[in-house]
Design an enzyme around this catalytic site. Sequence first.
Site, PDB file in Angstrom:
ATOM      1  N   LEU A 110     -25.272 -57.949   5.997  1.00 10.87           N
ATOM      2  CA  LEU A 110     -25.760 -57.787   7.361  1.00 10.87           C
ATOM      3  C   LEU A 110     -25.673 -59.155   8.036  1.00 10.87           C
ATOM      4  O   LEU A 110     -25.822 -60.188   7.377  1.00 10.87           O
ATOM      5  CB  LEU A 110     -27.217 -57.302   7.374  1.00 10.87           C
ATOM      6  N   ASP A 111     -25.463 -59.165   9.336  1.00 11.66           N
ATOM      7  CA  ASP A 111     -25.481 -60.425  10.067  1.00 11.66           C
ATOM      8  C   ASP A 111     -26.841 -61.086   9.914  1.00 11.66           C
ATOM      9  O   ASP A 111     -27.858 -60.422   9.705  1.00 11.66           O
ATOM     10  CB  ASP A 111     -25.210 -60.187  11.555  1.00 11.66           C
ATOM     11  N   ARG A 112     -26.853 -62.398  10.057  1.00 13.91           N
ATOM     12  CA  ARG A 112     -28.098 -63.158   9.877  1.00 13.91           C
ATOM     13  C   ARG A 112     -29.240 -62.590  10.721  1.00 13.91           C
ATOM     14  O   ARG A 112     -30.365 -62.430  10.238  1.00 13.91           O
ATOM     15  CB  ARG A 112     -27.861 -64.627  10.256  1.00 13.91           C
ATOM     16  N   ARG A 132     -21.963 -54.414  17.536  1.00 20.28           N
ATOM     17  CA  ARG A 132     -22.191 -55.326  18.655  1.00 20.28           C
ATOM     18  C   ARG A 132     -21.012 -55.277  19.632  1.00 20.28           C
ATOM     19  O   ARG A 132     -21.205 -55.225  20.858  1.00 20.28           O
ATOM     20  CB  ARG A 132     -22.412 -56.741  18.118  1.00 20.28           C
TER      21      ARG A 132
END
Length: 350
Positions: free
Chosen positions: A155-157, A258
């Site tokens: 997962l993205d930060r 996104r």
Amino acid sequence: MTAASRSDDGEYSSGQPAGEGHSIKVPTECAGQRLDAFLASELSHLSRVQIRRGIDAGECLVDGRVRKPSFKLSGEESLDLQLSAPAPTGPEPEPIDLDILYEDDHLAVVNKPAGMVVHPAKGHWAGTLASALAFRFQNLSSVGGETRPGIVHRLDRDTSGVIVVAKTDVAHRHLAKQFQDRTVKKEYLAIVSGRPDRDRDQVDFPIGPHPSKREKMALNADHPDSRQAQTFYEVLERYPGFSTVRAEPKTGRTHQIRLHMLHAGHAILCDKLYGGRSQLTMGDLRSIVRVKHLQDKTADEVVLLDRQALHAHRITITHPDSGEIQTFEAPIAPDIAAMQSLLREIAKAR
């Protein structure tokens, strides 16, 4: 000599490991030698490749000037070598609290908080999920490599939520194949800007590297490295100026949800890479929704959200040992839940 650094509280820093520094005066008899060859003979514990990389990176000064590895020495020069530390071969175990949603002998499921990087990388050596996992579990899969023990997907930060971890190599390969075959079902919740006209829709647009910014991806059908990407989304709630959507990525491209929500005209709230806003303050919200009852209730500078409003809510997999279909759910992160509550309050006041 090996450099060591301390943090402000006197403890040794657990960030990127320190490199080493050397100050050397070149003997007259070494005139004519190449710079890299001379350093390799002087510093036998370092490989010539390490030394060349350091010189190329500007980490060796010859009389205060950067030179090439092939530079011919004339003798009597002063060399100042400050080599960066090599990247660690694996995550350093750290006692970081983890919200374990499920665990058995084959896998674990974690609710990752926003702000946590999944695995070590340049600029993020400490505080990672991988470091927390290395401390928490005795056994983790090794299929992903030394820096990613147990990490099957990421997962993205600044994305919170559910992530599956493999404890054995057999489980890792089984889970990885499910991701590859697109049999894993992933559901995300996001607060987006605006109010989509359609209750549900699908975005089908290839994603590839950004032409100029390495940290970004781009919607680009013509780039040779672009890959097919599809995201289904459904509007769950609409508020003045914003909406909550459920997104199901059919593929797993970097920054897919996104980018696809941006393509749909509804960027994820506080997505600093793609949405143009890194945080939302009460003052920002007042100017967007113009609701009277918010006046003078909370100071304008109060930050309501300071990361992308994206949460990995559910994941459905086939258990690698039992073959059972299992769904795991991470409770909505507190900051996103609080933002939703405030937006509902605004909607009711209208």
